[in-house]
Design an enzyme around this catalytic site. Structure first.
Site, PDB file in Angstrom:
ATOM      1  N   LYS A  19       0.779  -1.188   0.060  1.00 27.59           N
ATOM      2  CA  LYS A  19      -0.015  -0.134  -0.116  1.00 27.59           C
ATOM      3  C   LYS A  19       0.810   1.209  -0.076  1.00 27.59           C
ATOM      4  O   LYS A  19       0.968   1.913   0.919  1.00 27.59           O
ATOM      5  CB  LYS A  19      -1.000  -0.031   1.261  1.00 27.59           C
ATOM      6  N   ASP A  35      -6.820 -15.862   3.004  1.00 24.81           N
ATOM      7  CA  ASP A  35      -8.188 -16.355   3.029  1.00 24.81           C
ATOM      8  C   ASP A  35      -8.966 -16.173   1.840  1.00 24.81           C
ATOM      9  O   ASP A  35      -9.932 -17.235   1.391  1.00 24.81           O
ATOM     10  CB  ASP A  35      -8.766 -15.740   4.345  1.00 24.81           C
TER      11      ASP A  35
HETATM   12  C1  LIG Z   1      -3.712 -15.255  14.894  1.00 26.75           C
HETATM   13  C2  LIG Z   1      -3.811 -15.050  13.345  1.00 26.75           C
HETATM   14  C3  LIG Z   1      -2.661 -14.177  12.962  1.00 26.75           C
HETATM   15  C4  LIG Z   1      -3.797 -16.451  12.599  1.00 26.75           C
HETATM   16  C5  LIG Z   1      -4.530 -16.161  11.254  1.00 26.75           C
HETATM   17  O1  LIG Z   1      -5.376 -15.744  10.866  1.00 26.75           O
HETATM   18  C6  LIG Z   1      -3.442 -16.751  10.471  1.00 26.75           C
HETATM   19  O2  LIG Z   1      -2.584 -17.119  10.515  1.00 26.75           O
HETATM   20  O3  LIG Z   1      -3.822 -17.073   9.131  1.00 26.75           O
HETATM   21 MG   LIG Z   2      -5.689 -15.675   8.829  1.00 24.11          MG
END
Ligand SMILES: CC(C)CC(=O)C(=O)O
Ligand SMILES: [Mg+2]
Ligand SMILES: NC(=O)C1=CN([C@@H]2O[C@H](COP(=O)(O)OP(=O)(O)OC[C@H]3O[C@@H](n4cnc5c(N)ncnc54)[C@H](O)[C@@H]3O)[C@@H](O)[C@H]2O)C=CC1
Length: 362
Positions: free
Chosen positions: A195, A255
């Protein structure tokens, strides 16, 4: 004599123990097939650490991990521990310290769509036709998750919460090398996410990445702002090969990439230190919404175990065999609920039945 590898097994909370049980059964099958012994020591972590030993990361757990060649990690956290002080909670009290203690700075999250799962992706079939294979490389021990100062100060409505986004040149350099070396072995493209139009840490990130890229003239470098990257991933994921991110951007984008492959329950990860030590963990969390029902998808945990065989133990054939076994069971139509499309030929299975199918395919 059979080779012996020491594995610290940290199932954690929620679905962690459920999916870990299947990964360990697959590990038994690997042991039976190859001339190797996996000496496993179980340890408490996260909520399980708090409940059983009074601390998210008990000292015994750290000792067990230090004696091991690799850590197989489930996931931690859940509503039961959310009211504790932040630094005592499973995530900040165990997962982040584990990453720091063991210097696990390079997080590899391969988002690959299996041909038989294109229907489970949230994208239209025409967007993902022919599949895609994106490797998210996330810096894991720096950035806003770790840098000081952070905290909440003041009283009542005058309180302020603050975190610090901070990266040093060596931190950026070493993760950039990981990305370019990985790209060299695959599509020869790195897209660095930042960014830099707003954040100073990103200005430095872009400058350092650009400098390192000169050492890899065979690899194409591009830069993309993180907001655009989030959009491009759903618009046309096939444009990406290796995506290089700082810690928080990589957390979020991985994700997103997971869902493109059908489910967060499909995305494995390897968190690597210098050398061969690593911690292997699904990209998702403890999934409290489905924990205890025996329906979680164990594939991310099983593929993470496969990454352990490859990166920490050099067992590339065994890791490939696991990847192939997963592809086979998906071709055979086995589906846990998260990837079930109610299509002809699909068989809805629970966590253990998915483990059984993968072991049979292996
Ligand atoms: C506690 C988080 C940093 C864990 C997480 O979301 C990940 O590692 O993907
Ligand atoms: Mg995560
Ligand atoms: N590495 C870790 O230990 C991580 C821990 N967490 C923690 O997990 C807890 C829950 O966090 P959420 O934000 O809900 O994220 P989550 O990743 O646990 O769940 C998000 C969604 O994905 C689904 N999901 C995740 N893994 C799945 C699997 N294997 N099979 C089927 N469905 C699956 C869940 O059911 C849920 O609907 C929190 O305490 C969070 O801090 C979150 C991310 C990583």
């Amino acid at each position: 004599m059979a080779q012996v590898f020491k594995v610290a097994v940290l199932p954690g909370d929620g679905i962690g123990p459920e999916v870990m049980a299947e990964a360990l059964r697959v590990l038994d099958a690997v042991e039976a097939k190859y001339d190797v012994t996996f000496e496993r020591t179980h340890a408490n972590v996260g909520g399980a650490g708090i409940d059983n030993e009074g601390k998210a990361l008990p000292d015994t757990t750290v000792t067990i991990c230090k004696a091991a060649d690799a850590i197989l990690f489930g996931s931690v956290g859940g509503p039961k521990w959310e009211s504790l002080p932040p630094d005592e909670q499973p995530e900040r009290g165990a997962l982040l310290p584990l990453r720091k203690i063991f210097g696990l700075y390079a997080n590899l999250r391969p988002a690959i769509i299996f041909p038989s799962l294109t229907g489970a992706s949230s994208l239209k079939e025409e967007v993902i036709a022919g599949g895609f294979n994106v490797l998210v490389i996330r810096e894991l021990t720096g950035g806003i998750y770790f840098a000081q100062p952070k905290g909440i100060e003041g009283e009542g409505r005058d309180r302020v919460g603050f975190d610090t986004m901070r990266y040093s040149v060596p931190e950026i350099e070493r993760i950039t090398h990981v990305a370019f070396q990985a790209a060299r072995k695959r599509g020869k493209k790195v897209c660095s996410i930042d960014k830099a139009n707003v954040l100073s840490s990103s200005v430095l990130w872009r400058e350092v990445v650009t400098g390192i890229a000169k050492e890899y003239p065979d690899v194409e470098l591009s830069h993309m702002y993180v907001d655009n990257a989030a959009m491009q991933l759903v618009r046309w994921p096939k444009q990406f090969d290796v995506i290089l991110c700082e810690n928080m951007f990589g957390d979020i984008l991985s994700d997103e990439a997971a869902m493109l492959t059908g489910s967060l329950g499909m995305l494995p990860s390897a968190s690597l230190a210098e050398g061969t030590f690593g911690m292997y963990e699904p990209s998702g969390g403890s999934a409290p919404d489905i924990a205890g029902q025996g329906i979680a998808n164990p594939i991310a945990q099983i593929l993470s175990m496969g990454m352990m065989l490859k990166f920490s133990f050099g067992m590339v054939d065994a890791a490939d065999a696991i990847d192939n076994a997963v592809a086979t069971v998906l071709d055979q139509g086995f589906r846990t609920r998260d990837i079930y499309q109610q299509k002809e030929g699909e068989k809805l299975v629970n966590t253990k039945e998915m483990g059984d199918a993968i072991i049979a395919a292996l």
